[in-house]
Design a protein around this motif. Structure first.
Motif, PDB file in Angstrom:
ATOM      1  N   ALA A   9      96.918  52.646  50.273  1.00  0.00           N
ATOM      2  CA  ALA A   9      97.721  51.633  49.580  1.00  0.00           C
ATOM      3  C   ALA A   9      98.738  52.281  48.649  1.00  0.00           C
ATOM      4  CB  ALA A   9      96.814  50.688  48.800  1.00  0.00           C
ATOM      5  N   VAL A  10      98.315  53.319  47.939  1.00  0.00           N
ATOM      6  CA  VAL A  10      99.231  54.043  47.050  1.00  0.00           C
ATOM      7  C   VAL A  10     100.318  54.749  47.856  1.00  0.00           C
ATOM      8  CG1 VAL A  10      99.405  55.956  45.414  1.00  0.00           C
ATOM      9  CG2 VAL A  10      97.506  54.345  45.246  1.00  0.00           C
ATOM     10  N   ARG A  11      99.933  55.291  49.000  1.00  0.00           N
ATOM     11  CA  ARG A  11     100.853  56.132  49.780  1.00  0.00           C
ATOM     12  C   ARG A  11     101.813  55.327  50.658  1.00  0.00           C
ATOM     13  NH1 ARG A  11     104.060  58.631  51.881  1.00  0.00           N
ATOM     14  NH2 ARG A  11     104.006  60.692  52.886  1.00  0.00           N
ATOM     15  N   PHE A  12     101.363  54.234  51.255  1.00  0.00           N
ATOM     16  CA  PHE A  12     102.156  53.608  52.315  1.00  0.00           C
ATOM     17  C   PHE A  12     102.604  52.172  52.038  1.00  0.00           C
ATOM     18  CE2 PHE A  12      99.411  56.717  54.591  1.00  0.00           C
ATOM     19  CZ  PHE A  12     100.420  57.590  54.972  1.00  0.00           C
ATOM     20  N   VAL A  13     101.932  51.450  51.139  1.00  0.00           N
ATOM     21  CA  VAL A  13     102.339  50.066  50.883  1.00  0.00           C
ATOM     22  C   VAL A  13     103.574  50.083  49.990  1.00  0.00           C
ATOM     23  CG1 VAL A  13     101.699  47.859  49.832  1.00  0.00           C
ATOM     24  CG2 VAL A  13     100.017  49.152  51.166  1.00  0.00           C
ATOM     25  N   PRO A  14     104.651  49.423  50.394  1.00  0.00           N
ATOM     26  CA  PRO A  14     105.887  49.458  49.594  1.00  0.00           C
ATOM     27  C   PRO A  14     105.732  48.701  48.291  1.00  0.00           C
ATOM     28  CG  PRO A  14     106.105  47.909  51.410  1.00  0.00           C
ATOM     29  CD  PRO A  14     104.810  48.636  51.632  1.00  0.00           C
ATOM     30  N   LYS A  15     106.506  49.103  47.295  1.00  0.00           N
ATOM     31  CA  LYS A  15     106.456  48.452  45.986  1.00  0.00           C
ATOM     32  C   LYS A  15     107.294  47.180  45.932  1.00  0.00           C
ATOM     33  CE  LYS A  15     105.706  52.780  43.444  1.00  0.00           C
ATOM     34  NZ  LYS A  15     106.202  53.675  42.363  1.00  0.00           N
ATOM     35  N   LEU A  16     108.248  47.035  46.837  1.00  0.00           N
ATOM     36  CA  LEU A  16     109.156  45.889  46.784  1.00  0.00           C
ATOM     37  C   LEU A  16     108.607  44.747  47.632  1.00  0.00           C
ATOM     38  CD1 LEU A  16     112.531  47.819  47.162  1.00  0.00           C
ATOM     39  CD2 LEU A  16     111.445  47.010  45.063  1.00  0.00           C
ATOM     40  N   GLU A  17     107.402  44.266  47.291  1.00  0.00           N
ATOM     41  CA  GLU A  17     106.805  43.227  48.102  1.00  0.00           C
ATOM     42  C   GLU A  17     106.597  41.928  47.350  1.00  0.00           C
ATOM     43  OE1 GLU A  17     103.366  44.648  45.836  1.00  0.00           O
ATOM     44  OE2 GLU A  17     105.117  45.562  46.709  1.00  0.00           O
ATOM     45  N   ARG A  18     107.157  41.794  46.149  1.00  0.00           N
ATOM     46  CA  ARG A  18     106.966  40.551  45.405  1.00  0.00           C
ATOM     47  C   ARG A  18     107.743  39.408  46.042  1.00  0.00           C
ATOM     48  NH1 ARG A  18     106.967  41.548  38.875  1.00  0.00           N
ATOM     49  NH2 ARG A  18     105.871  43.530  38.856  1.00  0.00           N
ATOM     50  N   GLY A  19     107.117  38.246  46.055  1.00  0.00           N
ATOM     51  CA  GLY A  19     107.805  37.035  46.473  1.00  0.00           C
ATOM     52  C   GLY A  19     108.138  36.216  45.242  1.00  0.00           C
ATOM     53  N   GLU A  20     108.256  34.918  45.429  1.00  0.00           N
ATOM     54  CA  GLU A  20     108.515  34.032  44.305  1.00  0.00           C
ATOM     55  C   GLU A  20     107.323  34.040  43.366  1.00  0.00           C
ATOM     56  OE1 GLU A  20     109.334  29.255  43.484  1.00  0.00           O
ATOM     57  OE2 GLU A  20     109.260  30.083  45.520  1.00  0.00           O
ATOM     58  N   GLU A  21     107.576  34.223  42.078  1.00  0.00           N
ATOM     59  CA  GLU A  21     106.476  34.291  41.118  1.00  0.00           C
ATOM     60  C   GLU A  21     105.717  32.970  41.065  1.00  0.00           C
ATOM     61  OE1 GLU A  21     107.521  35.609  37.269  1.00  0.00           O
ATOM     62  OE2 GLU A  21     107.822  37.684  37.883  1.00  0.00           O
ATOM     63  N   THR A  22     104.403  33.086  41.142  1.00  0.00           N
ATOM     64  CA  THR A  22     103.535  31.911  41.087  1.00  0.00           C
ATOM     65  C   THR A  22     102.892  31.842  39.715  1.00  0.00           C
ATOM     66  OG1 THR A  22     103.071  32.098  43.445  1.00  0.00           O
ATOM     67  CG2 THR A  22     101.545  30.790  42.129  1.00  0.00           C
TER      68      THR A  22
END
Length: 472
Positions: A198-211
């Protein structure tokens, strides 16, 4: 937890998430599978370990119920909050925190010197699962798009179901060879690899609309479920329906009322938007999910326990006894989804629970001397066919029962209701877990009959409240 949990209400969260750039989508998929496998393996393998845990820690029936429910309680109550936290703080961050928390809690479970320690660690595991499950699905929704997203979710569902299915076999072997503590230690390497990936491969820019985070609603939901579960555990156990049991249930119902009031006041910020219940079909689907998954949760706890305690099965054999269930489910669910697409969801969601009820009635033939292939196997096959007829149509119906704005909330709530069904069912099993000898099988038969009635009620709810054809 159930094997079918990986293929029902959770899926909608992946479908309702915006696409984001991802460099290693295949490795993200593997990461999400490893993360969710923590919850699914642990949810199924602990059922096989209940007799050994009870003997080692000198736990009675009520204690054994809480070994299951200490995990299910935070998972049921905080599942929607875990998704909202991911939307607000970043799904990658919450996923990693959930994995780390689950791994650390597993180590605490393995090291537990007494029951209180074990229950506290199990509650931490449930909290970790509530954080990692919704965010692993949301990350999949961000990493893939179009047909690739559908294939990724299908692969995630199949892999999670296989992990949950074969977990009890591995866990039973570990218990037979080494002891019950090893069933928690197997989570640690999974957590280490999943966290690193998760640290190595999951991108950081994955936020959607804030809930918005409905913390007050989460607290009220947790307290309500805890009070009701404790009251049911007391009432169904040896102590009977004492004043404390009744007062606890009354307090829990009052807290449910406070929770509903809070959800109405929060409107769009609510963790459970009351607008979901404006349609009769969503109400019917919620009732069906609670009853059907409650019965299934009772099955997954009772069958391994009764086989070990009453029929002299080894842990490995008891873990393998339910293997036909996920195999048949995986082989037939795709076809049943196609049938539901042609006929609508009402017919399969009516007939599926009825077939599951027949399977529960076949369990009345199981006793201490019953042969597996002529006694238990036909019941498991029948229930598997019935559940296969309900799982895929349930997903379709839930997503079609609300407008597009509430799809994620509806699927998440349906998943939480499925876990709540298992929570309530486990709380009512005290009489079976406390029984011994021939009385164990008589109480087991009573529980199987009650589960059959619940499944019939689930089918009736689908028939009466669902439309003839599912809305597109």
């Amino acid at each position: 937890m159930t094997w079918t949990s990986a293929t029902s209400g959770d899926v909608g969260r992946a479908k309702s998430t915006p696409h984001a750039f991802c460099v290693h989508p295949a490795l993200v998929l593997i990461t999400c599978i490893l993360a969710s496998s923590l919850a699914f393996v642990d949810g199924s393998v602990v059922n096989v370990g209940l007799p050994a845990i009870g003997h080692s820690l000198r736990a009675d029936a009520a204690d054994l119920q809480w070994v299951i429910n200490a995990y299910l309680l935070p998972l049921s109550a905080l599942l929607l909050t875990g998704g909202a936290l991911g939307d607000r703080l970043g799904r990658r961050s919450i996923l990693i925190f959930g994995i780390v928390l689950f791994g650390a809690a597993s180590a605490l479970c393995a090291a537990a010197p007494n029951l209180g320690w074990l229950l506290a660690a199990r509650a931490l595991q449930g909290t970790g699962a509530a954080l990692l499950l919704p965010n692993s699905l949301a990350i999949l929704g961000a990493a893939f798009t179009g047909e690739a997203r559908g294939r990724a979710v299908g692969t995630w569902s199949a892999a999670s179901a296989m992990a949950a299915a074969f977990g009890p076999v591995l866990g039973g072997w570990l218990i037979d060879e080494f002891g019950w503590r090893e069933i928690f230690l197997i989570n640690i390497p999974l957590a280490c690899v999943g966290g690193w990936m998760a640290v190595r491969f999951v991108p950081k820019l994955e936020r959607g609309e804030e809930t918005p985070i409905d913390l007050r609603g989460a607290i009220l939901a947790t307290l309500a479920l805890a009070a009701i579960t404790w009251g049911l555990t007391l009432g169904a156990g040896r102590a009977g329906w004492s004043d404390w049991a009744v007062l606890s249930i009354i307090a829990g119902v009052g807290l449910v009322g406070a929770f509903l009031w809070n959800e109405r006041a929060e409107t769009d910020k609510a963790m459970m938007p009351l607008a979901l219940f404006e349609t009769a079909d969503f109400i019917g689907l919620t009732l069906l999910t609670l009853l059907l998954y409650g019965a299934l949760g009772a099955l997954l706890v009772l069958v391994p326990y009764v086989l070990i305690q009453g029929a002299g099965y080894s842990g490995t054999a008891a873990g393998a006894a339910l293997l036909p269930f996920p195999i048949i489910l995986a082989a037939t669910s795709r076809a049943m989804g196609g049938i539901a697409g042609r006929l609508g969801s009402r017919i399969p969601l009516t007939l599926g629970p009825m077939i599951v009820a027949i399977g529960f009635l076949l369990l009345l033939r199981v006793n201490a001397s019953a042969n597996y292939w002529t006694g238990l196997f036909p019941a498991i096959v029948t229930m598997s066919i019935g559940m296969a007829g309900a799982v895929a149509p349930l997903t379709t119906a839930v997503l079609a029962s609300v407008d597009a704005r509430h799809t994620g909330s509806a699927s998440g709530l349906n998943s939480a209701v499925a876990r709540t069904g298992g929570l309530v069912a486990t709380a009512l099993l005290g009489g079976v877990l406390a029984a011994t000898g021939e009385h164990l099988f008589s109480t087991f038969h009573q529980a199987a009959t009650a589960c059959a009635i619940a499944c019939v009620a689930a089918g009736v709810a689908a028939f009466l409240l669902l439309p003839t054809r599912t809305r597109a």
